[in-house]
Design an enzyme around this catalytic site. Structure first.
Site, PDB file in Angstrom:
ATOM      1  N   CYS A   1       0.854  -1.184   0.000  1.00 23.65           N
ATOM      2  CA  CYS A   1       0.000   0.000   0.000  1.00 23.65           C
ATOM      3  C   CYS A   1       0.890   1.234   0.000  1.00 23.65           C
ATOM      4  O   CYS A   1       1.882   1.283   0.733  1.00 23.65           O
ATOM      5  CB  CYS A   1      -0.873  -0.013   1.248  1.00 23.65           C
ATOM      6  SG  CYS A   1      -1.933   1.428   1.410  1.00 23.65           S
ATOM      7  N   LEU A   2       0.532   2.223  -0.804  1.00 20.03           N
ATOM      8  CA  LEU A   2       1.339   3.444  -0.866  1.00 20.03           C
ATOM      9  C   LEU A   2       1.340   4.183   0.478  1.00 20.03           C
ATOM     10  O   LEU A   2       2.228   4.982   0.738  1.00 20.03           O
ATOM     11  CB  LEU A   2       0.831   4.366  -1.979  1.00 20.03           C
ATOM     12  CG  LEU A   2       0.961   3.806  -3.408  1.00 20.03           C
ATOM     13  CD1 LEU A   2       0.378   4.783  -4.417  1.00 20.03           C
ATOM     14  CD2 LEU A   2       2.413   3.483  -3.752  1.00 20.03           C
TER      15      LEU A   2
ATOM     16  N   HIS B   1      -8.907  -3.601  -2.373  1.00 16.78           N
ATOM     17  CA  HIS B   1      -7.993  -2.877  -1.476  1.00 16.78           C
ATOM     18  C   HIS B   1      -8.364  -1.390  -1.427  1.00 16.78           C
ATOM     19  O   HIS B   1      -8.472  -0.796  -0.349  1.00 16.78           O
ATOM     20  CB  HIS B   1      -6.552  -3.073  -1.977  1.00 16.78           C
ATOM     21  CG  HIS B   1      -5.511  -2.281  -1.248  1.00 16.78           C
ATOM     22  ND1 HIS B   1      -4.474  -2.874  -0.558  1.00 16.78           N
ATOM     23  CD2 HIS B   1      -5.326  -0.936  -1.112  1.00 16.78           C
ATOM     24  CE1 HIS B   1      -3.724  -1.925  -0.014  1.00 16.78           C
ATOM     25  NE2 HIS B   1      -4.206  -0.743  -0.344  1.00 16.78           N
TER      26      HIS B   1
HETATM   27 ZN    ZN Z   1      -3.662   1.169   0.053  1.00 15.06          ZN
END
Ligand code: ZN
Length: 161
Positions: A89-90, A131
């Site tokens: 995840c960023l 997500h």
């Molecule tokens: Zn994310």
């Protein structure tokens, strides 16, 4: 076009539930353009509005080998199958964890003209859609993972040895 600042884990905004988009406005259009720019700059396959500090139900997804999509007020219509793989995840930089998710998803959304549209995803695209949609409800993937976050760099070094 602009790169927006990505919010990281620990930022309270990532735990909040986002509000639906009621009308397409110039500020929402700019937000979506900026979200694509920010996702590509960070080399991600998806980004949700709360990750850039905006509590609206908007995500962008581009797994590169299929058309990029914008999800506005998305709802899950159907899921099937199962896939288990490492996810990142960023907003959780440098980390991964194994997450099991459906292998297929069908979602309803609105397009840029606020008309209803349906998207489907399989494999990575399904994973990315699910997500990003979790972010709209304040859920980070670690909550769905079967293990704590692992350090991505350490794992890569380990694989080289
Ligand atoms: Zn994310």
């Amino acid at each position: 076009m602009a790169i927006r600042k990505i919010r990281y884990i620990g930022d309270e905004i990532l735990k909040k539930k986002c509000k639906p988009v009621k009308n397409m406005t110039p500020s929402i259009e700019t937000l979506i353009e900026d979200m694509f720019d920010t996702m590509y700059e960070a080399n991600g396959v998806g980004l949700a509005a709360p990750q850039v500090g905006i509590l609206r139900r908007v995500c962008v997804v581009d797994v590169r080998d299929e058309e990029p999509i914008v999800l506005i007020n998305p709802e899950i219509l159907e899921t099937s199958g199962e896939q288990t793989d490492d996810e990142g995840c960023l907003s959780v930089p440098g980390k991964v964890a194994e997450v099991t998710r459906p292998n297929y998803v069908k979602v309803s959304s609105l397009d840029m003209d606020m008309n209803p549209v349906i998207y489907e995803g399989e494999g990575l695209r399904a994973r990315a859609i699910l997500h990003e949609m979790d972010h709209l409800d304040g859920i980070l993937y670690g909550e769905r993972a079967s293990e704590p976050y692992r350090d991505l760099e350490e794992e890569e070094e380990w694989e080289e040895e």
